[in-house]
Design an enzyme around this catalytic site. Structure first.
Site, PDB file in Angstrom:
ATOM      1  N   ARG A 230       0.825  -1.204   0.000  1.00 32.14           N
ATOM      2  CA  ARG A 230       0.000   0.000   0.000  1.00 32.14           C
ATOM      3  C   ARG A 230       0.853   1.245   0.000  1.00 32.14           C
ATOM      4  O   ARG A 230       1.861   1.310   0.705  1.00 32.14           O
ATOM      5  CB  ARG A 230      -0.895   0.055   1.249  1.00 32.14           C
ATOM      6  N   GLU A 259      -3.020   7.914  -5.613  1.00 34.59           N
ATOM      7  CA  GLU A 259      -3.090   7.264  -6.917  1.00 34.59           C
ATOM      8  C   GLU A 259      -4.203   7.906  -7.723  1.00 34.59           C
ATOM      9  O   GLU A 259      -5.271   8.170  -7.153  1.00 34.59           O
ATOM     10  CB  GLU A 259      -3.354   5.761  -6.739  1.00 34.59           C
ATOM     11  N   HIS A 279       0.009   0.298  -9.941  1.00 29.70           N
ATOM     12  CA  HIS A 279      -0.850  -0.576  -9.113  1.00 29.70           C
ATOM     13  C   HIS A 279      -1.332  -1.791  -9.917  1.00 29.70           C
ATOM     14  O   HIS A 279      -2.533  -1.990 -10.115  1.00 29.70           O
ATOM     15  CB  HIS A 279      -2.035   0.220  -8.547  1.00 29.70           C
TER      16      HIS A 279
HETATM   17  N1  NAI Z   1      -0.471  -4.190  -5.254  1.00 27.42           N
HETATM   18  C1  NAI Z   1      -1.608  -4.827  -5.312  1.00 27.42           C
HETATM   19  O1  NAI Z   1      -2.281  -4.791  -6.335  1.00 27.42           O
HETATM   20  C2  NAI Z   1      -2.063  -5.637  -4.169  1.00 27.42           C
HETATM   21  C3  NAI Z   1      -1.810  -5.222  -2.899  1.00 27.42           C
HETATM   22  N2  NAI Z   1      -2.271  -5.957  -1.839  1.00 27.42           N
HETATM   23  C4  NAI Z   1      -1.942  -5.483  -0.486  1.00 27.42           C
HETATM   24  O2  NAI Z   1      -0.956  -6.318   0.080  1.00 27.42           O
HETATM   25  C5  NAI Z   1      -1.052  -6.272   1.491  1.00 27.42           C
HETATM   26  C6  NAI Z   1      -0.903  -7.640   2.096  1.00 27.42           C
HETATM   27  O3  NAI Z   1      -1.948  -8.475   1.687  1.00 27.42           O
HETATM   28  P1  NAI Z   1      -2.169  -9.961   2.276  1.00 27.42           P
HETATM   29  O4  NAI Z   1      -0.878 -10.653   2.361  1.00 27.42           O
HETATM   30  O5  NAI Z   1      -3.247 -10.570   1.482  1.00 27.42           O
HETATM   31  O6  NAI Z   1      -2.708  -9.616   3.723  1.00 27.42           O
HETATM   32  P2  NAI Z   1      -2.599 -10.495   5.048  1.00 27.42           P
HETATM   33  O7  NAI Z   1      -3.587  -9.949   5.963  1.00 27.42           O
HETATM   34  O8  NAI Z   1      -2.612 -11.941   4.709  1.00 27.42           O
HETATM   35  O9  NAI Z   1      -1.137 -10.136   5.588  1.00 27.42           O
HETATM   36  C7  NAI Z   1      -0.802  -8.917   6.158  1.00 27.42           C
HETATM   37  C8  NAI Z   1       0.210  -9.189   7.252  1.00 27.42           C
HETATM   38  O10 NAI Z   1       0.658  -7.944   7.767  1.00 27.42           O
HETATM   39  C9  NAI Z   1       0.846  -8.100   9.155  1.00 27.42           C
HETATM   40  N3  NAI Z   1       0.840  -6.805   9.807  1.00 27.42           N
HETATM   41  C10 NAI Z   1      -0.224  -6.036  10.158  1.00 27.42           C
HETATM   42  N4  NAI Z   1       0.205  -4.917  10.770  1.00 27.42           N
HETATM   43  C11 NAI Z   1       1.545  -4.990  10.810  1.00 27.42           C
HETATM   44  C12 NAI Z   1       2.538  -4.126  11.326  1.00 27.42           C
HETATM   45  N5  NAI Z   1       2.222  -2.982  11.930  1.00 27.42           N
HETATM   46  N6  NAI Z   1       3.836  -4.501  11.188  1.00 27.42           N
HETATM   47  C13 NAI Z   1       4.160  -5.660  10.585  1.00 27.42           C
HETATM   48  N7  NAI Z   1       3.253  -6.534  10.092  1.00 27.42           N
HETATM   49  C14 NAI Z   1       1.959  -6.186  10.201  1.00 27.42           C
HETATM   50  C15 NAI Z   1      -0.286  -8.999   9.581  1.00 27.42           C
HETATM   51  O11 NAI Z   1       0.006  -9.656  10.786  1.00 27.42           O
HETATM   52  C16 NAI Z   1      -0.363  -9.971   8.427  1.00 27.42           C
HETATM   53  O12 NAI Z   1       0.381 -11.136   8.676  1.00 27.42           O
HETATM   54  C17 NAI Z   1      -2.378  -5.584   1.787  1.00 27.42           C
HETATM   55  O13 NAI Z   1      -2.140  -4.238   2.121  1.00 27.42           O
HETATM   56  C18 NAI Z   1      -3.098  -5.614   0.469  1.00 27.42           C
HETATM   57  O14 NAI Z   1      -3.995  -4.553   0.343  1.00 27.42           O
HETATM   58  C19 NAI Z   1      -2.966  -7.112  -2.014  1.00 27.42           C
HETATM   59  C20 NAI Z   1      -3.239  -7.573  -3.271  1.00 27.42           C
HETATM   60  C21 NAI Z   1      -2.840  -6.851  -4.465  1.00 27.42           C
HETATM   61  O1  HPV Z   2      -6.395  -6.261  -3.615  1.00 31.74           O
HETATM   62  C1  HPV Z   2      -5.713  -5.286  -3.307  1.00 31.74           C
HETATM   63  O2  HPV Z   2      -5.468  -4.937  -2.137  1.00 31.74           O
HETATM   64  C2  HPV Z   2      -5.166  -4.460  -4.372  1.00 31.74           C
HETATM   65  O3  HPV Z   2      -4.425  -3.554  -4.081  1.00 31.74           O
HETATM   66  C3  HPV Z   2      -5.575  -4.697  -5.750  1.00 31.74           C
HETATM   67  O4  HPV Z   2      -6.077  -3.485  -6.238  1.00 31.74           O
HETATM   68  P1  HPV Z   2      -6.945  -3.444  -7.575  1.00 31.74           P
HETATM   69  O5  HPV Z   2      -8.120  -4.337  -7.366  1.00 31.74           O
HETATM   70  O6  HPV Z   2      -6.078  -3.952  -8.677  1.00 31.74           O
HETATM   71  O7  HPV Z   2      -7.344  -2.016  -7.763  1.00 31.74           O
END
Ligand code: NAI
Ligand code: HPV
Length: 527
Positions: A230, A259, A279
């Site tokens: 993020r 963004e 993104h």
């Molecule tokens: N670039 C993109 O298009 C995408 C971005 N994302 C983002 O990726 C991130 C991670 O997603 P997931 O792995 O599915 O989530 P998840 O919930 O499985 O993992 C997140 C991890 O972060 C940890 N966490 C929370 N607060 C923390 C802190 N202060 N310090 C250290 N660790 C902490 C949690 O304990 C958890 O293990 C999310 O922010 C999600 O929105 C997800 C999918 C696509």
């Molecule tokens: O699933 C997430 O957290 C993402 O960041 C993916 O974003 P998007 O659905 O590609 O706009």
């Protein structure tokens, strides 16, 4: 027919699922004021990261039942506002895990081998091999911040490439980290020892600008940072400085604090030290099909009155729990509604006591259902499983849960006691044959009646003639009695009478009932 607004680009498979039950309008790139204007028409909203669902939009959304985020991050939705309004928010927690992890890996490798710049150079007609001498990831130390779904998938791939793994995640157990093959360390150590740092944390108050000037100052000058999680978890101005001054070697970013990224962002001016993508983490064909199906199915289910499987603002109410507890939730709602009406006035306190077999179940859903029932007189259809707890809290209703496994008169029973400005009342109920509700006590007087639409309760002295008098009084108002039962603790002591009526009580009759000699109090309940 329900109406669904899709305001970001969603795979057609999701639109097809929604179209089975609703009229679907796809309107991408709506200005916020236009969204505020049209949102009252819609029962559901389906989004990705492009739509910011602000408090203003939610307040205008008078018919909205569900916001479906076709992806993971829900930081673009004002969840507290949605919860207050009783709108369920769902996401797809796993649909794009692989896509995001693979994008982060691609970013790590492209940054290390200058692939974007080398590609640009060849396409511009050059054959420059000297400017693009990269570094290997093999045997390098990787620091993973956030060892959740994406972080652990990244870890597995990085391990296979021969990287040494460190992780910082205060919510992950040592056991889980061992399973993944990561050494769990504190953030300081991770920052100082890592050659690569990849971020997989949500954006929260705690993670906002977690990577800032102070942190960059502790990193190795050869270190490279990847952020496909993020925007906002990195202080972008400080990162641009750290890259410009050589404090760190490189960065690869997919997400930004604002963004689209501002045209004049200093991040755009860092040449081959930085790789930027707009993104794209979740942008694979597979992930878009996964998230579209996952979220469209949940929207469809909620519009059909079924529970959602990944609601982010109904903690503890998972579909399997709901399914098992369904008859008890019905019981809790009925009793909550009854005790709320018996107590009348302002309620300050609710004791939810799970008895017998029910004492062994997870109680959160039962408590929420009791509160929903309790508040239903005041809030009608505005109260639901999403906002019942918050509405109760805002009204200053203190809730305590108690358990008494020793009470075995029914397989399981629920006792609710409400204290309010007009006094204290209690009801107990149980299930007959797992489905049929029975009210088994009122104000601790034992009875055994099914709840019905119109009911009259009296508190009276157990003396001959009272029942007859109430019967004739109701008859004179043309109210038909369907059934009647008296509950008493001792003969000729205090008693309750419960009457099920075919018709609602006309205005004024309650005052007449209370005047009957021997009647101490009378209450109507409409379910
Ligand atoms: N670039 C993109 O298009 C995408 C971005 N994302 C983002 O990726 C991130 C991670 O997603 P997931 O792995 O599915 O989530 P998840 O919930 O499985 O993992 C997140 C991890 O972060 C940890 N966490 C929370 N607060 C923390 C802190 N202060 N310090 C250290 N660790 C902490 C949690 O304990 C958890 O293990 C999310 O922010 C999600 O929105 C997800 C999918 C696509
Ligand atoms: O699933 C997430 O957290 C993402 O960041 C993916 O974003 P998007 O659905 O590609 O706009």
């Amino acid at each position: 027919m329900s109406k669904v607004l899709v305001s970001d680009s969603i795979d057609q498979v999701g639109i097809d699922i929604l179209s089975q039950v609703a009229q679907v309008d796809v309107k991408i790139g709506l200005p916020p004021e236009e969204l505020v204007r049209i949102i009252p028409e819609y029962d559901a909203l389906m989004i990705r990261s492009g739509t910011r669902v602000t408090q203003e939009i939610i307040e205008a959304a008078d018919n909205l039942k569900i916001i479906g985020r076709a992806g993971v991050g829900v930081d673009n939705v004002d969840i507290p506002a949605a919860t207050r309004k009783g709108i369920v928010v769902v996401n797809s927690p796993e649909g794009n895990t692989i896509a995001a992890a693979e994008h982060a890996l691609a970013m790590m490798l492209s940054m290390s081998r200058y692939i974007p710049d080398a590609n640009q150079s060849v396409k511009s007609g050059k054959w420059d091999r000297k400017s693009f001498v990269g570094v290997e990831v093999y045997k390098k130390t990787l620091g993973i911040v956030g060892l959740g779904k994406i972080g652990s998938h990244f870890a597995a791939a990085a391990k296979a490439m021969g990287m040494k793994l460190l992780a910082y995640d205060p919510f992950i157990s040592q056991e889980r980290a061992d399973q993944i093959g990561c050494r769990l360390v504190d953030l300081d150590l991770l920052v100082q020892e890592s050659d690569y740092i990849t971020l997989h944390i949500p954006k929260t108050k705690e993670t906002y600008h977690l990577f800032n000037a102070e942190v960059f100052a502790k990193m190795k000058p050869t270190a490279r940072l990847i952020n496909c999680a993020r925007g906002g978890v990195i202080d972008e101005a400080a990162l641009a400085d750290a890259l410009r001054t050589g404090q760190i070697a490189g960065a690869a970013l997919d997400v930004f604090e604002n963004e689209p990224l501002e045209a004049d962002s200093p991040l755009r001016e860092l040449g081959s030290k930085i790789v930027l993508t707009p993104h794209l983490g979740a942008s694979t064909e597979e992930a878009q099909v996964n998230v579209a199906i996952d979220v469209a199915e949940q929207i469809r289910d909620v519009l059909l009155g079924l529970p959602a499987r990944s609601a982010v603002n109904i903690p503890g109410l998972y579909p399997d729990v709901l399914e098992k507890l369904k008859p008890y939730l019905q019981l809790a709602e009925t009793l909550g509604n009854m005790v709320g009406q018996l107590a009348g006035g302002r309620i300050d306190f609710l004791d939810v006591r799970l008895q017998g077999e029910l004492a062994g179940t997870k109680s959160q859903a039962v408590v929420v259902a009791s509160l929903k029932g309790l508040l239903s007189q005041a809030l009608r259809e505005r109260v639901n499983y999403v906002n019942a707890s918050i509405e109760a809290k805002e009204r200053g209703i203190r809730v305590i849960e108690t358990r008494d496994a020793s009470l075995m008169d029914y397989t399981g029973s629920l006792h609710l006691e409400a204290k309010g400005s007009l006094g204290t009342h209690s009801v107990t109920g149980a299930l007959l044959g797992d489905q049929e509700i029975r009210i088994t006590s009122v104000d601790d007087f034992p009875i055994n009646v099914p709840p019905t639409r119109y009911m009259l309760f009296t508190l009276h002295r157990d003396v001959p003639g009272i029942i007859g008098k109430i019967g004739s009084l109701l008859g004179s108002f043309n109210v038909n009695i369907a059934s009647m039962q008296v509950g008493r603790k001792i003969v000729r002591g205090e008693a309750v009478m419960v009457l099920s009526l075919d018709d609602p009580l006309p205005e004024g009759i309650l005052a007449e009932i209370i005047k009957v000699s021997g009647i101490r109090d009378a209450y109507t309940v409409t379910l």
